[in-house]
Write an enzyme that holds these catalytic residues in place. Structure first.
Site, PDB file in Angstrom:
ATOM      1  CB  SER A 101      45.639 -27.610  34.279  1.00  0.00           C
ATOM      2  OG  SER A 101      45.998 -25.889  34.568  1.00  0.00           O
ATOM      3  CD  GLU A 102      45.205 -23.391  29.948  1.00  0.00           C
ATOM      4  OE1 GLU A 102      44.811 -24.478  30.412  1.00  0.00           O
ATOM      5  OE2 GLU A 102      44.150 -22.640  29.923  1.00  0.00           O
ATOM      6  CG  ASN A 103      48.725 -24.701  34.819  1.00  0.00           C
ATOM      7  OD1 ASN A 103      47.672 -25.395  34.480  1.00  0.00           O
ATOM      8  ND2 ASN A 103      49.007 -24.755  37.045  1.00  0.00           N
TER       9      ASN A 103
END
Lengths: 233, 218
Positions: free
Chosen positions: B47-49
């Protein structure tokens, strides 16, 4: 004795000047330094350029800063959310300028500033609206866009714990932009859940070394550093 | 004809994700894919966060505001998962370390151009997030979308009319009607929904397709 721990949120943001560029950590609510933002609203600096992934939710934190009309420009990747109505209204009425940056370019431009890089070629955004007018280059057969660093006067970030040298650890996905914003700002201010004694943070696990941090402020005033620890197993 | 449901499309995508793959599932429809990955298959969700090894949603009452996904929904971390900052997270994409990303789309062109971030409407506030990084970053980009707009127009088009997210970046398209590969020879149909003939699919699509029988791979 070096002590970067400051006594209050107000003292931590006292010298933020009108027209400053301020990076604010957080991805949505995770890692958002809400108490530091509230202190900045009370402090009164205006005409700010804000760097954040988003443009505020509801009427708290960054949205409250926008609502107080302290912001001239927002540099972010994703302003439009279901509850970004404060930003939406200011943007539509032309009261806030927006520089929209793909999220990875935003992160890398911040990192580049902290790492002393003058610019970099990235494939992200090539051929799109967000690369219009930008210099491009083909390297090894692939097209890239030239992007420049984003520097800041101040960074407001949230960490789990910090010591008097400014070493920080974070909590889960609240880490997000904290480490790179600390690097990119002349003055990085970290609000922490707790301050700890030197030596309490495992040197192998420190995420942001204190060289990147100028001020640490405990939000719940749980300063627990009666003495420096000698060693941590 | 039996259009594939959203869950059936997700299950079809999941079939193409092998054990050991590092995968980013975009916001919206693609998040359904996670529900169809067999429990015994180890797949690393990114997840890019800032997390790898993303687990399912927490039980009610177990949500942690510091543990969210790119859609800002509460998630969990699998044993062995890791957290990292944003520059590292996007290096994982841009650096070609992710095997697969699955994205939603407004339109995909015959040459694999992707439009999924902006309608270009005069009153629309633009927001891009990580869409452009994902589009060019993963080794394979899968698009998951309805085949047709609500008005019945093909979302697979000769040229995208919406602003582009990435050029020539899409490898495979999964819709309620078919699975289609973007190849140098053109759009190659891989399979179609039960009861749907190629001619009907071709009529609905409006961009020339190569039938399964025209595939170079037997």
């Amino acid at each position: 004795m070096i002590d970067k721990i400051v006594a209050s949120l107000a003292a931590a943001v006292a010298d933020v000047h009108d027209g400053a560029t301020v990076m604010i950590g957080g991805f949505g609510p995770a890692g958002q330094p809400a108490e530091l933002i509230d202190a900045l609203i009370d402090q009164g600096a205006r005409d700010l350029t804000i760097v954040n992934n988003n443009a505020g939710n509801g009427e708290v934190g960054l949205a409250a800063l926008l609502k107080a009309r302290r912001v001239r420009k927002v540099i972010c990747s994703f302003p439009r959310q279901t509850d970004s109505y404060v930003f939406d209204a200011l943007y539509r009425s032309g009261e806030v300028e927006l520089e929209l940056v793909p999220q990875g370019n935003l992160a890398e431009r911040i990192r580049a500033a902290g790492a002393g890089i003058g610019g970099f070629f990235t494939p992200t955004g090539h051929g799109t609206l967000l690369a219009e007018g930008k210099e491009t280059r083909v390297i090894d057969g692939r097209a890239y866009v030239l992007e420049y660093p984003i520097r800041a006067d101040f960074a407001l970030i949230k960490a789990l714990a910090g010591d008097r040298w400014g070493n920080l650890i974070y909590r889960k996905t609240g880490r997000n932009f904290g480490p790179i914003m600390a690097m990119a700002a002349k003055c990085a201010i970290a609000q922490v859940q707790r301050t700890v004694s030197l030596g309490e943070l495992d040197p192998e696990a420190i995420i942001t070394p204190g060289i990147f941090v100028q001020r640490v402020v405990a939000v719940n005033a749980t300063r627990a550093d009666s003495g420096d620890h000698q060693a941590v197993a | 004809m039996n259009r594939r449901s959203r869950d059936q499309i997700a299950a079809r995508v999941a079939r193409d994700i092998p054990e050991g793959a590092y995968v980013n599932l975009g916001i919206g429809l693609p998040t359904l894919v996670a529900n169809h990955l067999p429990r015994e298959r180890e797949v690393f969700l990114h997840s890019e966060n800032g997390l790898l090894g993303m687990g399912p949603a927490p039980a009610p009452g177990e949500e942690d505001p510091d543990l969210i996904n790119a859609g800002k929904q509460p998630v969990t971390l699998l044993t062995g998962g890791a957290y990292f900052h944003h520059a590292d997270s996007f290096a994982m994409m841009r650096g070609g370390h992710l095997d697969i990303c699955v994205l939603g789309a407004f339109q995909v062109s015959a040459t694999g151009d992707l439009a999924n971030w902006h309608t270009g409407g005069p009153d629309a506030i633009p927001a891009v997030g990580g869409a452009m990084d994902l589009a060019i970053g993963a080794r394979k980009v899968f698009v998951m979308m309805e085949h047709l707009t609500k008005g019945g127009e093909s979302k697979i088009v000769e040229r995208c009319s919406y602003p582009l997210t990435g050029i020539g970046c899409v490898h495979r398209i999964y819709t309620d009607l078919a699975v289609i590969d973007v190849t140098p020879r053109g759009l190659q149909v891989i399979d179609v929904a039960d009861g749907l003939g190629f001619d009907e699919l071709q009529r609905l699509t409006g961009v020339r397709l190569l039938a399964v029988s025209e595939s170079v791979v037997a």
